[in-house]
Design a protein around this motif. Structure first.
Motif, PDB file in Angstrom:
ATOM      1  N   LYS A 126     -18.668 -33.614  -8.879  1.00  0.00           N
ATOM      2  CA  LYS A 126     -19.068 -32.380  -9.564  1.00  0.00           C
ATOM      3  C   LYS A 126     -18.086 -32.021 -10.674  1.00  0.00           C
ATOM      4  O   LYS A 126     -18.477 -31.459 -11.687  1.00  0.00           O
ATOM      5  CB  LYS A 126     -19.177 -31.254  -8.558  1.00  0.00           C
ATOM      6  N   VAL A 127     -16.805 -32.324 -10.468  1.00  0.00           N
ATOM      7  CA  VAL A 127     -15.788 -32.050 -11.480  1.00  0.00           C
ATOM      8  C   VAL A 127     -14.841 -33.244 -11.593  1.00  0.00           C
ATOM      9  O   VAL A 127     -14.673 -34.013 -10.654  1.00  0.00           O
ATOM     10  CB  VAL A 127     -14.968 -30.773 -11.173  1.00  0.00           C
ATOM     11  N   GLN A 128     -14.261 -33.340 -12.753  1.00  0.00           N
ATOM     12  CA  GLN A 128     -13.260 -34.375 -13.023  1.00  0.00           C
ATOM     13  C   GLN A 128     -11.957 -33.658 -13.348  1.00  0.00           C
ATOM     14  O   GLN A 128     -11.931 -32.737 -14.159  1.00  0.00           O
ATOM     15  CB  GLN A 128     -13.722 -35.222 -14.206  1.00  0.00           C
ATOM     16  N   LEU A 129     -10.884 -34.069 -12.695  1.00  0.00           N
ATOM     17  CA  LEU A 129      -9.557 -33.520 -12.969  1.00  0.00           C
ATOM     18  C   LEU A 129      -8.901 -34.460 -13.968  1.00  0.00           C
ATOM     19  O   LEU A 129      -8.643 -35.625 -13.657  1.00  0.00           O
ATOM     20  CB  LEU A 129      -8.742 -33.439 -11.681  1.00  0.00           C
ATOM     21  N   ASP A 130      -8.648 -33.967 -15.152  1.00  0.00           N
ATOM     22  CA  ASP A 130      -8.249 -34.818 -16.268  1.00  0.00           C
ATOM     23  C   ASP A 130      -6.804 -34.556 -16.676  1.00  0.00           C
ATOM     24  O   ASP A 130      -6.397 -33.404 -16.806  1.00  0.00           O
ATOM     25  CB  ASP A 130      -9.177 -34.525 -17.448  1.00  0.00           C
ATOM     26  N   VAL A 131      -6.040 -35.638 -16.865  1.00  0.00           N
ATOM     27  CA  VAL A 131      -4.661 -35.557 -17.355  1.00  0.00           C
ATOM     28  C   VAL A 131      -4.538 -36.537 -18.509  1.00  0.00           C
ATOM     29  O   VAL A 131      -4.916 -37.701 -18.385  1.00  0.00           O
ATOM     30  CB  VAL A 131      -3.643 -35.907 -16.249  1.00  0.00           C
ATOM     31  N   THR A 132      -4.012 -36.056 -19.638  1.00  0.00           N
ATOM     32  CA  THR A 132      -3.868 -36.885 -20.835  1.00  0.00           C
ATOM     33  C   THR A 132      -2.392 -37.060 -21.159  1.00  0.00           C
ATOM     34  O   THR A 132      -1.604 -36.121 -21.028  1.00  0.00           O
ATOM     35  CB  THR A 132      -4.576 -36.233 -22.036  1.00  0.00           C
ATOM     36  N   PHE A 133      -2.051 -38.271 -21.589  1.00  0.00           N
ATOM     37  CA  PHE A 133      -0.690 -38.590 -22.014  1.00  0.00           C
ATOM     38  C   PHE A 133      -0.712 -38.976 -23.488  1.00  0.00           C
ATOM     39  O   PHE A 133      -1.738 -39.398 -24.017  1.00  0.00           O
ATOM     40  CB  PHE A 133      -0.138 -39.754 -21.191  1.00  0.00           C
ATOM     41  N   ARG A 134       0.425 -38.865 -24.136  1.00  0.00           N
ATOM     42  CA  ARG A 134       0.518 -39.168 -25.569  1.00  0.00           C
ATOM     43  C   ARG A 134       0.127 -40.616 -25.849  1.00  0.00           C
ATOM     44  O   ARG A 134      -0.592 -40.914 -26.791  1.00  0.00           O
ATOM     45  CB  ARG A 134       1.942 -38.920 -26.065  1.00  0.00           C
ATOM     46  N   ASP A 135       0.611 -41.544 -25.030  1.00  0.00           N
ATOM     47  CA  ASP A 135       0.307 -42.964 -25.189  1.00  0.00           C
ATOM     48  C   ASP A 135       0.500 -43.656 -23.847  1.00  0.00           C
ATOM     49  O   ASP A 135       0.755 -42.992 -22.842  1.00  0.00           O
ATOM     50  CB  ASP A 135       1.177 -43.604 -26.290  1.00  0.00           C
ATOM     51  N   SER A 136       0.405 -44.961 -23.832  1.00  0.00           N
ATOM     52  CA  SER A 136       0.451 -45.698 -22.562  1.00  0.00           C
ATOM     53  C   SER A 136       1.827 -45.736 -21.919  1.00  0.00           C
ATOM     54  O   SER A 136       1.953 -46.091 -20.755  1.00  0.00           O
ATOM     55  CB  SER A 136      -0.062 -47.125 -22.770  1.00  0.00           C
ATOM     56  N   THR A 137       2.880 -45.357 -22.649  1.00  0.00           N
ATOM     57  CA  THR A 137       4.228 -45.384 -22.081  1.00  0.00           C
ATOM     58  C   THR A 137       4.708 -44.007 -21.637  1.00  0.00           C
ATOM     59  O   THR A 137       5.711 -43.901 -20.950  1.00  0.00           O
ATOM     60  CB  THR A 137       5.236 -45.954 -23.099  1.00  0.00           C
ATOM     61  N   ALA A 138       4.020 -42.954 -22.031  1.00  0.00           N
ATOM     62  CA  ALA A 138       4.446 -41.585 -21.717  1.00  0.00           C
ATOM     63  C   ALA A 138       4.215 -41.264 -20.244  1.00  0.00           C
ATOM     64  O   ALA A 138       3.276 -41.768 -19.623  1.00  0.00           O
ATOM     65  CB  ALA A 138       3.691 -40.597 -22.589  1.00  0.00           C
ATOM     66  N   ARG A 139       5.067 -40.434 -19.698  1.00  0.00           N
ATOM     67  CA  ARG A 139       4.921 -39.963 -18.325  1.00  0.00           C
ATOM     68  C   ARG A 139       4.882 -38.444 -18.247  1.00  0.00           C
ATOM     69  O   ARG A 139       4.735 -37.876 -17.179  1.00  0.00           O
ATOM     70  CB  ARG A 139       6.069 -40.483 -17.445  1.00  0.00           C
ATOM     71  N   GLN A 140       5.026 -37.772 -19.388  1.00  0.00           N
ATOM     72  CA  GLN A 140       4.942 -36.323 -19.425  1.00  0.00           C
ATOM     73  C   GLN A 140       3.545 -35.929 -19.897  1.00  0.00           C
ATOM     74  O   GLN A 140       2.997 -36.523 -20.826  1.00  0.00           O
ATOM     75  CB  GLN A 140       6.007 -35.758 -20.341  1.00  0.00           C
ATOM     76  N   VAL A 141       2.980 -34.922 -19.264  1.00  0.00           N
ATOM     77  CA  VAL A 141       1.589 -34.526 -19.470  1.00  0.00           C
ATOM     78  C   VAL A 141       1.416 -33.859 -20.833  1.00  0.00           C
ATOM     79  O   VAL A 141       2.122 -32.913 -21.170  1.00  0.00           O
ATOM     80  CB  VAL A 141       1.138 -33.582 -18.343  1.00  0.00           C
ATOM     81  N   LEU A 142       0.468 -34.369 -21.602  1.00  0.00           N
ATOM     82  CA  LEU A 142       0.147 -33.800 -22.911  1.00  0.00           C
ATOM     83  C   LEU A 142      -0.931 -32.722 -22.783  1.00  0.00           C
ATOM     84  O   LEU A 142      -0.865 -31.689 -23.425  1.00  0.00           O
ATOM     85  CB  LEU A 142      -0.306 -34.902 -23.862  1.00  0.00           C
TER      86      LEU A 142
END
Length: 154
Positions: A126-142
Motif C-alpha cells: 500500500k505504501v513505499q518507504l523511500d530513502v534517496t542518497f546523493r550517489d551510489s557511494t553516499a551513506r547519508q540520507v538526501l
C-alpha cells in the motif's frame, strides 16, 4: 631443449604468482568495507530509527546540507507521517526495491525502498518507504518519504 623447459617453468611460476595475487583481498591492510554499512543497511537503519520515534538520532543521519536546512523540529514534522504509518502497519520492514532515479539534467540518485512486513502478502504494498542518497557511494540520507502506491489498473 633446456631453454624450452625453463620457459615452461617460468610460465608456470608466473601463473602461480597471478593466482596468489588474485587470492589476496583488495585493500588488504586497509579498513574493511564491512566497517561501513551498505546503502541498504543505512536506509534501513534510518527508517527504523524514525519508526521508533528517535527523531534526533535520525536527523543526524541526514546529509549535511539537508540536516542544516531542516531544524530538528521541522525534521520531526516531516518525519511524522512515516512514524504514523509505522504505528499503523507495525515497525517491521522489508526491502522492496532499489536502483537509480534519473531526473532531467541531474546526476542519477541512488534510492532504496522498503515496505512494511504487514504488506508482504499483498500483491502490491500500500505504501513505499523511500530513502534517496546523493550517489551510489553516499551513506547519508538526501531525502526520504512515504509514497502511496495506487491500486493496479484493471
Amino acid at each position: 631443449m633446456k631453454q624450452i623447459g625453463w620457459f615452461f617453468i617460468a610460465r608456470w611460476v608466473g601463473s602461480l604468482l597471478v593466482l596468489l595475487l588474485l587470492s589476496v583481498p583488495l585493500g588488504a591492510g586497509v579498513a574493511s568495507p564491512a566497517s561501513q554499512p551498505s546503502q541498504i543497511q543505512a536506509a534501513r537503519q534510518f527508517l527504523l530509527t524514525v519508526l521508533r520515534g528517535e527523531f534526533d538520532v535520525a536527523h543526524r543521519m541526514l546529509a549535511p546540507e539537508v540536516g542544516s536546512a531542516l531544524t530538528p523540529a521541522r525534521f520531526r514534522a516531516v518525519a511524522l507521517p512515516l512514524y504514523e504509518q509505522g504505528r499503523h502497519y507495525g515497525p517491521s520492514i522489508d526491502l522492496y526495491k532499489l536502483g537509480f532515479r534519473l531526473r532531467d539534467g541531474q546526476h542519477p540518485q541512488s534510492f532504496v525502498a522498503f515496505m512494511f512486513k504487514a504488506d508482504t502478502l499483498a500483491a502490491r504494498p500500500k505504501v513505499q518507504l523511500d530513502v534517496t542518497f546523493r550517489d551510489s557511494t553516499a551513506r547519508q540520507v538526501l531525502s526520504f518519504g512515504v509514497i502511496p502506491l495506487a491500486a493496479p489498473v484493471r
